[in-house]
Design an enzyme around this catalytic site. Structure first.
Site, PDB file in Angstrom:
ATOM      1  N   SER A  71       3.786  -1.557   9.655  1.00 44.27           N
ATOM      2  CA  SER A  71       4.296  -1.376  11.014  1.00 44.27           C
ATOM      3  C   SER A  71       4.894  -2.665  11.565  1.00 44.27           C
ATOM      4  O   SER A  71       4.568  -3.771  11.123  1.00 44.27           O
ATOM      5  CB  SER A  71       3.180  -0.916  11.944  1.00 44.27           C
TER       6      SER A  71
HETATM    7  N1  SAH Z   1      -1.509  -0.672   8.249  1.00 44.58           N
HETATM    8  C1  SAH Z   1      -0.683  -0.537   7.085  1.00 44.58           C
HETATM    9  C2  SAH Z   1       0.335   0.546   7.317  1.00 44.58           C
HETATM   10  C3  SAH Z   1       0.595   1.358   6.118  1.00 44.58           C
HETATM   11  S1  SAH Z   1       1.545   2.828   6.391  1.00 44.58           S
HETATM   12  C4  SAH Z   1      -0.076  -1.878   6.737  1.00 44.58           C
HETATM   13  O1  SAH Z   1      -0.308  -2.841   7.481  1.00 44.58           O
HETATM   14  O2  SAH Z   1       0.599  -2.018   5.705  1.00 44.58           O
HETATM   15  C5  SAH Z   1       0.307   4.047   6.464  1.00 44.58           C
HETATM   16  C6  SAH Z   1      -0.514   4.260   5.235  1.00 44.58           C
HETATM   17  O3  SAH Z   1      -1.326   5.405   5.447  1.00 44.58           O
HETATM   18  C7  SAH Z   1       0.279   4.545   3.973  1.00 44.58           C
HETATM   19  O4  SAH Z   1      -0.048   3.600   3.008  1.00 44.58           O
HETATM   20  C8  SAH Z   1      -0.173   5.956   3.554  1.00 44.58           C
HETATM   21  O5  SAH Z   1      -0.252   6.130   2.146  1.00 44.58           O
HETATM   22  C9  SAH Z   1      -1.541   6.023   4.197  1.00 44.58           C
HETATM   23  N2  SAH Z   1      -2.054   7.364   4.427  1.00 44.58           N
HETATM   24  C10 SAH Z   1      -1.400   8.467   4.827  1.00 44.58           C
HETATM   25  N3  SAH Z   1      -2.247   9.512   4.926  1.00 44.58           N
HETATM   26  C11 SAH Z   1      -3.482   9.048   4.580  1.00 44.58           C
HETATM   27  C12 SAH Z   1      -4.787   9.636   4.490  1.00 44.58           C
HETATM   28  N4  SAH Z   1      -5.009  10.926   4.787  1.00 44.58           N
HETATM   29  N5  SAH Z   1      -5.814   8.853   4.111  1.00 44.58           N
HETATM   30  C13 SAH Z   1      -5.622   7.548   3.800  1.00 44.58           C
HETATM   31  N6  SAH Z   1      -4.416   6.939   3.865  1.00 44.58           N
HETATM   32  C14 SAH Z   1      -3.364   7.681   4.255  1.00 44.58           C
END
Ligand code: SAH
Length: 221
Positions: A71
C-alpha cells in the site's frame, strides 16, 4: 551495552524516508509520533524488487509478486495511527504481502501474528523480516479472513486486503477495547473502516476512501 545501538543505521535511503514522512504523512495529518518514527526507521526499499527500489518511497502503492501490492505509505500510516498502538499489544495482520507493514507493526507492538494466503509471499516476507532483525513476528500461510483463532484475542487487527463486509470471525477475535482497521467495499473502491470493540458493542467509523487488492477467502471474496 553501548548507546550506539540505539542510533538508527543510516542507509542510502534515509533522506528519502525523511522526505516521505514530512511530505506525505505529517503534512496530511499523521501526528502519532510512534508511527512517524517507525516509518522513518523501516527500510521500505528492502521489501520491493531490486528494480523498484528507487521508487520505494514514492506516494503510491508498489507492485510485488503474485499480482499484489504494498500500500501507499499514507494509507499504511493512517491505518497504523488508527490502531493507537502503545507497544504492549498483540496484533494480527491479515495479508502479509511484502512484510513491510509487518515490520512497522513489529516496531509499534509487542507481538505480531501475520497471515498470508500465498506461501511464496509469506516465505519471502519471513526471510526479509528475519534478515532485518524483527524477532517479535510470526508469519503463517492460510486464509486469514477467518483470523487466527489459536492466538486470539488480539488488541489490534489490521487487514491489508478489501473485504465485501467485515468478517465476523475477525470481530470475534478482537480483545475488549480492541481495534481493527479494514478496507470494506466492492473491488474497485472501498472505505477504510475502524472497528472498535468496547463493553460488548462494536462501533464502526469510516476513515478514508481507498483501493486495496481483494481479500480472497471464506469470509472475503
Ligand atoms: N501489507 C502488505 C500489503 C499486501 S497486499 C504489504 O505491506 O506488503 C494484500 C495481501 O493480502 C496480498 O499479499 C494477498 O495475497 C493477501 N491476501 C488476500 N486475501 C487473503 C486472505 N484471505 N488471507 C491472507 N492473506 C490474504
Amino acid at each position: 551495552m553501548s548507546s550506539i545501538n540505539t542510533v538508527p543505521a543510516l542507509d542510502d535511503f534515509a533522506n528519502e524516508r525523511k522526505h516521505m514522512v514530512e511530505s506525505q504523512l505529517r503534512s496530511r495529518g499523521i501526528h502519532d509520533e510512534r508511527v512517524l518514527n517507525a516509518m522513518l526507521q523501516v527500510p521500505r526499499h528492502e521489501f520491493v524488487s531490486e528494480e523498484l527500489r528507487t521508487k520505494a518511497y514514492a506516494d503510491h502503492p508498489i507492485p510485488i509478486a503474485e499480482d499484489q501490492t504494498i500500500s501507499q505509505p499514507f494509507i499504511i500510516a493512517l491505518s497504523l495511527q488508527a490502531l493507537a498502538l502503545t507497544g504492549s499489544e498483540s496484533v494480527l495482520e491479515v495479508g502479509t504481502g511484502s512484510g513491510y507493514q509487518t515490520a512497522l507493526l513489529a516496531v509499534l507492538a509487542r507481538a505480531v501474528f501475520s497471515i498470508e494466503r500465498y506461501a511464496t509471499l509469506a516465505r519471502g516476507a519471513e526471510a526479509i523480516l528475519a534478515k532485518l532483525g524483527y524477532g517479535n513476528v510470526r508469519v503463517f500461510v492460510g486464509d486469514g479472513s477467518h483470523g487466527l483463532r489459536e492466538f486470539a484475542p488480539f488488541d489490534a487487527i489490521v487487514v491489508s486486503a478489501a473485504a465485501p463486509t467485515i468478517p465476523k470471525s475477525l470481530v470475534g477475535q478482537l480483545a475488549e477495547k480492541g481495534r481493527m482497521v479494514i478496507p470494506v467495499g466492492p473491488p474497485h473502491a472501498q472505505q477504510l473502516q475502524l472497528v472498535r470493540n468496547a463493553d460488548g458493542t462494536v462501533a464502526i467509523e469510516t476513515l478514508e476512501g481507498c483501493r486495496f487488492v481483494p481479500l480472497v477467502g471464506a469470509e472475503g471474496y
